[in-house]
Write an enzyme that holds these catalytic residues in place. Structure first.
Site, mmCIF file in Angstrom:
data_model
loop_
_atom_site.group_PDB
_atom_site.id
_atom_site.type_symbol
_atom_site.label_atom_id
_atom_site.label_comp_id
_atom_site.label_asym_id
_atom_site.label_seq_id
_atom_site.Cartn_x
_atom_site.Cartn_y
_atom_site.Cartn_z
ATOM 1 N N CYS A 1 0.825 -1.209 0.000
ATOM 2 C CA CYS A 1 0.000 0.000 0.000
ATOM 3 C C CYS A 1 0.863 1.264 0.000
ATOM 4 C CB CYS A 1 -0.910 -0.051 1.239
ATOM 5 S SG CYS A 1 -1.720 1.496 1.657
ATOM 6 N N CYS B 1 0.105 3.801 2.761
ATOM 7 C CA CYS B 1 0.563 3.245 4.046
ATOM 8 C C CYS B 1 2.049 3.549 4.253
ATOM 9 C CB CYS B 1 0.360 1.734 4.099
ATOM 10 S SG CYS B 1 -1.363 1.213 3.969
#
Length: 103
Positions: free
Chosen positions: A31, A34
């Site tokens: 991600c 993230c």
């Protein structure tokens, strides 16, 4: 304070039964957002001793992610006294994250 790796095995003791607020970061290795939030979460763990910080890898802990209704990542939860006090979804700058945790 170091960031704690949270799993279904330690979530209750580290988060739900914590005597201090806990910032929980639901994330995944693949991600992009993230990866932007992760260093900020690490900084908060280092800078503030009055809040516990933990991370949940959603690929490893799908049951926890489902239990807390995580549909998008990163999802950050602020847990106080065993209850989710607030939720933040998506990458946010440090200033906004500090407001989120009450700093």
């Amino acid at each position: 304070m170091a960031v704690i790796t949270l799993t279904k095995d330690n979530f209750e003791s580290e988060v739900l039964k914590s005597d201090q607020p806990v910032l929980v970061d639901f994330w995944a290795t693949w991600c992009g957002p993230c990866k932007m939030v992760s260093p900020i979460v690490d900084e908060i763990a280092d800078e503030y001793s009055d809040i516990k910080v933990g991370k949940v890898n959603v690929d490893d802990e799908q049951e926890l992610a489902s239990q807390y209704g995580v549909m998008s990542i990163p999802t950050l939860l602020l847990v106080k006294d065993g209850e989710v006090a607030d939720t933040s979804v998506g990458a946010v700058p440090k200033e906004q994250l500090l407001k989120f945790i009450g700093k």
